[in-house]
Design a protein around this motif. Sequence first.
Motif, PDB file in Angstrom:
ATOM      1  N   GLU A 251     -12.712   3.959  12.723  1.00 18.75           N
ATOM      2  CA  GLU A 251     -12.053   4.153  11.435  1.00 18.75           C
ATOM      3  C   GLU A 251     -11.220   5.430  11.442  1.00 18.75           C
ATOM      4  N   SER A 253      -9.059   7.664   8.672  1.00 20.09           N
ATOM      5  CA  SER A 253      -8.748   7.852   7.265  1.00 20.09           C
ATOM      6  C   SER A 253      -7.601   8.839   7.131  1.00 20.09           C
ATOM      7  N   GLY A 257      -4.564   6.008   2.959  1.00 20.07           N
ATOM      8  CA  GLY A 257      -5.540   4.933   3.080  1.00 20.07           C
ATOM      9  C   GLY A 257      -6.414   5.077   4.304  1.00 20.07           C
ATOM     10  N   LYS A 258      -6.914   3.949   4.807  1.00 10.03           N
ATOM     11  CA  LYS A 258      -7.722   3.988   6.021  1.00 10.03           C
ATOM     12  C   LYS A 258      -7.490   2.724   6.834  1.00 10.03           C
ATOM     13  N   THR A 267      -8.041  -3.836   9.825  1.00 14.51           N
ATOM     14  CA  THR A 267      -7.892  -3.886   8.372  1.00 14.51           C
ATOM     15  C   THR A 267      -7.309  -2.564   7.880  1.00 14.51           C
ATOM     16  N   TRP A 269      -6.720  -0.512   4.491  1.00 14.21           N
ATOM     17  CA  TRP A 269      -6.874  -0.278   3.066  1.00 14.21           C
ATOM     18  C   TRP A 269      -5.749   0.695   2.680  1.00 14.21           C
ATOM     19  N   ARG A 270      -4.662   0.149   2.153  1.00 22.56           N
ATOM     20  CA  ARG A 270      -3.431   0.924   1.958  1.00 22.56           C
ATOM     21  C   ARG A 270      -3.298   1.386   0.513  1.00 22.56           C
ATOM     22  N   CYS A 291      -5.355   0.556  -4.414  1.00 22.51           N
ATOM     23  CA  CYS A 291      -5.521   0.287  -2.987  1.00 22.51           C
ATOM     24  C   CYS A 291      -5.392  -1.209  -2.718  1.00 22.51           C
ATOM     25  N   TRP A 292      -4.645  -1.546  -1.684  1.00 20.95           N
ATOM     26  CA  TRP A 292      -4.513  -2.930  -1.240  1.00 20.95           C
ATOM     27  C   TRP A 292      -5.269  -3.110   0.076  1.00 20.95           C
ATOM     28  N   LYS A 293      -6.066  -4.157   0.159  1.00 14.75           N
ATOM     29  CA  LYS A 293      -6.722  -4.486   1.420  1.00 14.75           C
ATOM     30  C   LYS A 293      -5.838  -5.459   2.189  1.00 14.75           C
ATOM     31  N   ILE A 294      -5.412  -5.046   3.377  1.00 10.39           N
ATOM     32  CA  ILE A 294      -4.479  -5.846   4.180  1.00 10.39           C
ATOM     33  C   ILE A 294      -5.126  -6.183   5.518  1.00 10.39           C
ATOM     34  N   ASP A 295      -5.236  -7.463   5.803  1.00 11.65           N
ATOM     35  CA  ASP A 295      -5.663  -7.903   7.129  1.00 11.65           C
ATOM     36  C   ASP A 295      -4.431  -7.913   8.026  1.00 11.65           C
TER      37      ASP A 295
END
Length: 387
Positions: A251, A253, A257-258, A267, A269-270, A291-295
């Motif tokens: 991870e 950060s 985001g991360k 993944t 998390w933007r 925050c948007w979770k983007i795969d």
Amino acid sequence: MENVKIGIIGIGNMGSSHAVYLNNGEVNGAILTAVCDTNPERLQWAKEALGENVQTFDNVEAFFEFANIDAVIVATPHYDHPPLAIKTLEKGLHVLVEKPAGVYTKNVREMNEVAKKSGKVFGIMFNQRTNPLYQKLRELVHNGELGEIKRTNWIITNWYRSQSYYDSGGWRATWAGEGGGVLLNQDPHQLDLWQWTSGLMPKRVRAFCGFGKFHDIEVEDDVTAYVEYENGATGVFVTSTGDAPGTNRYEISGDRGKLVVEDGKLTFWRLTQSERQFNKEYKGGFGEPECWKIDVPIHGEATQHKGITQNWVNSIRFGTELLGPGEEGIKGLEISNAMHLSAWTDDWVELPINEDLFYSKLQERIKTSTYQKKTVANKTLNVQGTH
């Protein structure tokens, strides 16, 4: 040149794997012409499996004098990587070194200096750099999508090894035979990727190592390390060969985001705005940035060892940029050396490390090691393949 004639020193597990795909013509523009190993059984295997067109040698002097080669892959025990690479370069040949670059940065630095003066193509087998997952992670970090890095964390404990694994070779997990444990055997790829993807080298390290914590061995099989970076960011690296089941989660950060790599997925998390900007401007008390979770889609396949070898051959033939430049092998090794030194001295270690102090501390452990190796005493080179 039309084809690069390649010789391999050390045909244990890795060396024989390289030999097979080269001999099968799976690397364009490359021909396997010679192998060298001190183990008679491995040489017999080579004669039977590789055919009469591949020369076999049982000592490195004869190999360099009589082998029909333009380039060499070094796949021997760790201590011998730098001296054999230096010998190869001084013979005017290109070289590709298996990981790790060596055991201690002092002689790896010497190898790098010889390589720089040689004008030859010097690569290292960082095959994980061919993985599009880590390439995409690096791209997102380096192009600024993540913003300034705040923290890096890698838990890489899915290296479980039984006692029988360590008992399979007298050199395994000894200071004299291998030069280290999980940090030097299993983790060189992760230590490389850690700094390669983030673009950060620690400025200081504090590590805690368990030496023979889970196994009857001399070296470390459990490590927890904390690092600090120049920009104020921090990092944690946890690794072990005693966890079952293990974990592999990386991870990073940042201000935007991360990014997380786990289970073969990336993944993101933007954040829709900078966390620092939100922190400065938000007046609502409790709250946090949207925050948007983007795969993140990953395209392509990891070409692994063949990919690195092909890239190295292309660099020799066409000047293609190396994916794994040999001189970069010292970076991950310096991190692992710093972790060892921190544990040995029970103190913080600043980078660049005190190479003479590390070497002296390593020699103390080699002297009491259960496996005595001539290479360590600088008497002869061990060209037996790693298994």
